[in-house]
Design an enzyme around this catalytic site. Structure first.
Site, PDB file in Angstrom:
ATOM      1  N   GLN A 236     -19.223   7.219  14.924  1.00  0.00           N
ATOM      2  CA  GLN A 236     -19.731   6.515  16.096  1.00  0.00           C
ATOM      3  C   GLN A 236     -18.944   6.893  17.351  1.00  0.00           C
ATOM      4  O   GLN A 236     -19.349   6.549  18.452  1.00  0.00           O
ATOM      5  CB  GLN A 236     -19.688   4.997  15.878  1.00  0.00           C
ATOM      6  CG  GLN A 236     -20.703   4.509  14.843  1.00  0.00           C
ATOM      7  CD  GLN A 236     -20.730   3.002  14.673  1.00  0.00           C
ATOM      8  OE1 GLN A 236     -20.529   2.510  13.583  1.00  0.00           O
ATOM      9  NE2 GLN A 236     -20.982   2.256  15.747  1.00  0.00           N
ATOM     10  N   ARG A 383     -22.633  -4.977  14.513  1.00  0.00           N
ATOM     11  CA  ARG A 383     -23.679  -5.215  15.499  1.00  0.00           C
ATOM     12  C   ARG A 383     -23.287  -6.303  16.497  1.00  0.00           C
ATOM     13  O   ARG A 383     -24.038  -7.245  16.756  1.00  0.00           O
ATOM     14  CB  ARG A 383     -24.995  -5.561  14.824  1.00  0.00           C
ATOM     15  CG  ARG A 383     -26.162  -5.247  15.765  1.00  0.00           C
ATOM     16  CD  ARG A 383     -27.481  -5.227  15.066  1.00  0.00           C
ATOM     17  NE  ARG A 383     -28.513  -4.820  16.004  1.00  0.00           N
ATOM     18  CZ  ARG A 383     -29.626  -4.203  15.670  1.00  0.00           C
ATOM     19  NH1 ARG A 383     -29.860  -3.902  14.422  1.00  0.00           N
ATOM     20  NH2 ARG A 383     -30.518  -3.872  16.566  1.00  0.00           N
ATOM     21  N   CYS A 384     -22.070  -6.179  17.007  1.00  0.00           N
ATOM     22  CA  CYS A 384     -21.657  -7.077  18.083  1.00  0.00           C
ATOM     23  C   CYS A 384     -20.490  -6.422  18.789  1.00  0.00           C
ATOM     24  O   CYS A 384     -19.905  -5.482  18.286  1.00  0.00           O
ATOM     25  CB  CYS A 384     -21.226  -8.445  17.548  1.00  0.00           C
ATOM     26  SG  CYS A 384     -19.717  -8.414  16.590  1.00  0.00           S
ATOM     27  N   GLU A 759     -26.888  -5.658  20.498  1.00  0.00           N
ATOM     28  CA  GLU A 759     -26.145  -6.550  19.624  1.00  0.00           C
ATOM     29  C   GLU A 759     -26.415  -8.025  19.887  1.00  0.00           C
ATOM     30  O   GLU A 759     -26.088  -8.876  19.079  1.00  0.00           O
ATOM     31  CB  GLU A 759     -24.660  -6.204  19.747  1.00  0.00           C
ATOM     32  CG  GLU A 759     -24.460  -4.749  19.304  1.00  0.00           C
ATOM     33  CD  GLU A 759     -23.108  -4.168  19.613  1.00  0.00           C
ATOM     34  OE1 GLU A 759     -22.508  -4.625  20.593  1.00  0.00           O
ATOM     35  OE2 GLU A 759     -22.659  -3.286  18.888  1.00  0.00           O
TER      36      GLU A 759
END
Lengths: 805, 277
Positions: A236, A383-384, A759
């Site tokens: 990522q 996902r945050c 997110e």
């Protein structure tokens, strides 16, 4: 060209720029099975790596016998810590300032820990050989509870013996990692002491896992002739990986090329550096052949980067009318065997100090204690943004708990405590400056959309019917108003391992008026190639369809810190707009020259510069591009390209109002989401279709987390949920229908006003689902119950409240 | 997730398949749809030198609907159970249960024979076959024999089938007219085994009830069935709760499973009764 006959609106629509629900250009290859993922990469002479992993959560490694494995034809090498030690690579630094064993160095600290790395001619031989490596273990006492770990005599990290100072300050116990404090402790305790009402609760956000469809993997290829290492991987943050590989391997950074090809979902799982990368690089250097390593599903769930596992003790103070006066939180954070949390260096608990949420809370205090246990390391932002989901869940549960204590409607309690639109920019008690927001408007829109009053009336009737024995189903209304903090971030605050968290974009316009843009980020499904082209299209007036986007190759893309924490649009998206504006500024000079007027006498008009007051005299961007390369223009260099490295002045603060209506069967614990409404305000909306897709995906992951997904351990430290039979990943069948909605409150400091959205749905979704469960049982006396709310835990709530007769 | 090496066999008839089993003894295993065996092999919890694929054996296929008996070939897929019109008319309970097995992709390949023969207490078909009082036909070196489904299961993964035998067909008596049938299953998600599942037939003064995944074998209870035949629903549930022996796992603790077992059974009974004449 019929350009002259089109209205400006028609010309703008043809660009498919910002605001257009342009179809995702990536999907042409993905829907045809033509993506190129790490495991699709095949290089000549490629070898395969496989790990021998510990079956024990805590044990001494007495010996490792490689003989039987090495005897299999096709096995090239078996690496252990002993082999890596001379290179200094048997341990590696973690993102959190700790260090982590690459291969077990004398002991193991979690089930699934890497003990040996087998290299073989194909993956079948590697798997067979891994079975034959004989490891002699001596079991040690296992600590899976962070509270017990802080009291236990058992020392997990003997390598840290006598080290009383960690990366983030003093350590209080041999299993303690750090204490992080924010806000005013004394003032908060004073407020709590004087308050009309104080509600107190332990809010646990259980351990789970991002579980992307594609697991982690890499192909390391060392070219012994050129001395250049090419590392393909599910990264990522490819540039950060390049720098880290250089720092820990000693290879010069220009001799390392990191490539993130297509990535099948990341959700934070692919931010960290894993043993598989290090071992593959070493194996390729040693053998001179490319080496591929790809985790299987169980390895992914057991060993790479969990998320959450925060025990949040909260106290919230208010007046008897419900005005919140103070918030206190002490978090015990279970980090597993090594502190490998992926957070900006100065924030060992991430942005947990956004836990005052959407509310104007004048006084607050937060302390976080990190603890070692015999569980897998990680602590990524699933996902945050960093620990924002934990913070949002905490405050949204505390609001509900306070509403119970005050006997108030939770929607009204939120409304009277929201930060008001005219208070922005808003300084929070825990140190953030919220950029913009209009919470009341969003909240009222949401309540109206779901018919909140009607739902409460229906719920009241349902309770009556239940008590009269007419139904066994309850109705829960789960409310959430969340505020995120994304877009890390200002380099003055945010770095990872000393790498500043700016991002970048480089745009080159081709002579015929098409373009290529390269960014420091990397899409893992977000649709960057679609949306970033839209930003450029709107900024410089070339059609998005004529703009190629490239990311992920460190030899070609400008340096950036990658994609996680919803930072791509806030940071790289801003860099994209800024680079485009540099191009437009040069284009203006070219246009003025071509039109034979002064620079200031032309003005921008969608896709062209026109002479002020004479719109029929213009040069389109396409014409300007050709001239830029092919016409000698006095005082200007040829070419039309720009690069921008963007260091944002602040984070962005997306927010939203989510409402979940859930039916619950008290006899079986089964649940059914009847309605889910998601209002998101992510500032300027670049591609509404992609936003909607992001919201659907994020709420679905939130559903999974709230309603069943967990990484559970037994008391021996065995992972009980290491397959997708037990680890809940919703299919279309379990996924409810969603209604999406929006308000638009642009970020005042972002060049295009965008805030990031990927997110938000996870951050807002988890408390919405959890609050729905709690709300259903509130009339029967439930105050707090821990996630995940799977059937048996919901049944246990009902059973505990005496609802089974 | 890579299994250990094995030899692959694909015999064309039952006799050849049995021959391979005889030749390799406990080194060999038959594979039908593979949805239980292949994951176990990939986890290396099952390792065998010889895998005998039954896909090419025509004798193991086909659904025959007789006046009194339905005969299912062992290699009939769950998908065929769902889409066969004659079967749905003769014994609607089979279709209703098959629709609750796994997911469509699994059902295209997963077979009824594999489901009943593997002895996995999580599988739906064994309890269903006990409820229906089915008979399993086994073929081995010494010829054919029949074993009642209610006598077949000994413990988890242990059945009356010998190592050298293959389960070839399933015979099911067609329930009389007026018998109501229902299959009720609670699961955590699509593709999951039952937290608890109940198969019920009731009508014409007779009843049969069986439950799934609540012990190390499927549970058919004669006393529960008799109680229901007498119209005593509470007695039926009580008898069944006596017969089951669930263990705690990720689906929940024992107390929860017992509660859910009773709920599933009552719901199945209610639905079956509503379908009885």
């Amino acid at each position: 060209m019929n350009d002259q006959t089109l209205t400006p609106e028609e010309r703008a629509a043809n660009l498919k720029g910002m605001g257009s629900s342009r179809k995702r250009v990536e999907d042409v290859r993905f829907t045809q099975g033509k993506g190129n993922y790490v495991d699709d990469i095949k290089l000549d002479g490629m070898l395969f790596g496989a790990f021998v992993r510990s079956p024990y959560a805590h044990a001494r490694v007495v010996s490792v016998n490689k003989e039987a494995a090495l005897a299999i034809p096709g096995v090239v090498a078996v690496l252990t810590a002993e082999d890596l030690a001379p290179l200094g690579l048997h341990w590696m630094p973690t993102l959190a300032g700790d260090k982590q064993m690459v291969l077990a160095d004398g002991k193991v600290l979690f089930q699934g820990q890497e003990v040996a790395y087998v290299v073989a001619e194909n993956r079948y031989i590697a798997a067979d050989a891994a079975e034959l490596v004989e490891v002699d273990y001596e079991e040690l006492p296992v600590l899976t509870d962070p509270f017990e770990a802080l009291k236990s005599d058992v020392v997990l990290r003997e390598d840290l013996a006598g080290q009383t100072d960690g990366a983030h300050g003093p350590r209080k116990h041999h299993n303690h990692i750090f204490t992080w404090e924010q806000g005013d402790k004394d003032a908060t305790e004073a407020v709590l002491g004087e308050a009309d009402v104080v509600a107190e609760e332990m809010v646990y956000y259980h351990r789970t896992h991002p579980c992307p469809l594609e697991t982690c993997g890499c192909v390391a290829s060392m070219d012994k002739v050129t001395g250049k290492l090419t590392l393909y991987g599910t990264f990522q943050a490819p540039h950060a990986i390049r720098t880290v590989v250089s720092l820990i391997s000693g290879l010069a950074e220009h001799n390392i090329r990191v490539i993130s090809p297509d990535i099948g979902g990341g959700f934070g799982n692919k931010v960290g550096a894993y043993a598989g990368y290090v071992c593959s690089v070493v194996a390729s250097i040693v053998t001179g052949q490319p080496v591929k390593w790809v985790e299987n599903r169980m390895e992914n769930l057991m060993s790479t980067a969990f998320a959450r596992d925060y025990w949040m003790q909260g106290k919230i103070a208010a007046t008897k009318d419900g005005k919140i006066t103070g918030l206190w939180c002490h978090t015990t954070a279970d980090h597993g065997g090594f502190d490998a949390c992926a957070d900006p260096t100065k924030f060992p608990a991430g942005f947990m100090n956004i836990c005052t949420g959407s509310y104007d809370i004048p006084t607050a205090y937060l302390a976080v204690d990190g603890v070692y246990t015999n569980k897998a390391p990680g602590g990524v932002a699933y996902r945050c943004s960093f620990r924002v989901t934990e913070a949002a869940y905490f405050i949204e549960r505390m609001i509900e708990v306070l509403a119970i204590k005050l006997n108030m409607d939770a929607a009204e309690l939120r409304r009277i405590n929201f930060i008001k639109a005219d208070q922005f920019p808003y300084q929070s008690a825990l140190g953030w400056e919220y950029d913009s927001g209009d919470y009341h408007t969003a909240w009222d829109k949401a309540l109206k959309a779901v018919g909140y009053e009607g739902l409460r009336a229906e719920q009241a009737q349902r309770i009556e019917d239940f008590r009269a024995g007419k139904t066994r189903k309850l109705l829960g209304i789960g409310l959430t108003h969340f505020t995120e903090i994304v877009g890390a971030g200002p380099v003055k605050n945010c770095d990872i391992l000393g790498l500043g968290m700016f991002d970048s974009c480089e745009i080159r316009i081709h002579p015929t008026g098409s373009a290529i843009a390269r960014l420091g980020t990397i899409s893992q499904g977000q649709g960057h190639a679609t949306t970033f082209a839209q930003i450029i299209a709107s900024e410089i007036g070339l059609p998005a369809d004529d703009i190629t986007l490239e990311e992920g190759d460190t030899d070609t893309a400008p340096y950036g810190l990658g994609t996680y924490g919803s930072r791509s649009t806030p940071v790289a998206g801003a860099a994209t707009a800024m680079a485009a504006r540099k191009i437009r500024a040069k284009a203006q000079m070219i246009a003025a020259y071509l039109l034979e007027v002064h620079d200031n006498d032309v003005e921008w008009d969608v896709d062209r510069f026109a002479v002020k007051g004479a719109p029929e005299r213009f040069k389109t961007m396409k014409e300007i591009a050709f001239a830029a390369y092919n016409q000698a223009i006095p005082g200007l260099e040829p070419g039309l390209e720009a690069v921008s490295y963007y260091d944002p002045p602040n984070m962005t603060y997306p927010f939203g109002a989510y409402i979940c209506v859930m039916e619950i069967d008290v006899d079986t614990g089964e649940w059914d989401v009847r309605q889910f409404y998601a209002l998101d305000d992510c500032g300027t909306r670049i591609n509404p279709m992609i936003i909607e897709g992001q919201v659907h995906g994020g709420v679905t992951e939130a559903l999974a987390i709230a309603m069943g997904q967990e990484i559970a351990y037994d008391e021996m430290g065995n992972v009980k949920t290491a397959t997708l039979m037990d680890f809940f990943l919703p299919t279309a069948w379990e996924t409810p229908n969603y209604t999406t909605d929006h308000t638009v409150t642009p970020s005042p400091h972002h060049p295009i006003g965008a805030k990031g959205v990927g997110e938000s749905p996870n951050v807002g979704g988890v408390p919405a689902f959890s609050n729905a469960v709690h709300d259903a049982f509130r009339p029967f006396g439930l105050v707090q119950s821990h996630m995940p709310h799977d059937h048996w835990r919901i049944w246990k709530i009902a059973n505990g409240l005496g609802m089974h007769g | 997730m890579i299994p250990a090496g094995f030899e692959y066999h694909r015999p064309g008839d039952i006799a050849s398949a049995i021959g391979i089993l005889q030749e390799h003894g406990d080194e060999a295993r038959v594979i039908a749809g593979g949805h239980s065996l292949i994951p176990m092999m990939k986890l290396r919890m099952a390792e065998m030198g010889h895998l005998v694929d039954l896909q090419a054996i025509e004798e193991l296929k086909g659904i025959e609907i007789g006046a009194d008996t339905v005969s299912l070939g062992a290699m009939v897929t769950q998908h065929e159970l769902i889409t066969h019109d004659g079967l749905a008319t003769a014994i609607p309970l089979i279709r209703e249960a098959a629709l609750q097995v796994a997911d469509p992709q699994v059902r295209y390949v997963g077979t009824v024979g594999g489901n009943v023969a593997n002895g996995d207490p999580g599988n739906d078909m064994p309890g269903l076959m006990q409820c229906l009082n089915a008979t399993f036909e086994l073929s081995g070196p010494d010829g054919r024999r029949s074993v009642a489904a209610r006598e077949f299961y000994e413990a988890a993964y242990f059945t009356a089938r010998d190592d050298e035998e293959i389960l070839t067909r399933i015979s099911i008596p067609v329930p009389g007219a007026g018998v109501g049938q229902a299959y009720e299953k609670q699961k955590r998600k699509i593709g999951d085994y039952a937290t608890a599942a109940a198969a019920v037939m009731v009508g014409n003064g007779q009843a049969s009830v069986a439950m799934t995944n609540l012990a190390d074998t499927p549970v058919w209870s004669e006393s529960a069935s008799n109680a229901l035949a007498d119209g005593d629903v509470s007695g039926c549930v009580a008898a069944m709760l006596d017969a089951i022996d669930p263990v705690a796992d990720n689906r929940g603790p024992v107390e929860f499973k017992k509660h859910v077992a009773a709920v599933m059974l009552r719901r199945a009974i209610e639905r079956a009764q509503s379908r009885a004449d």
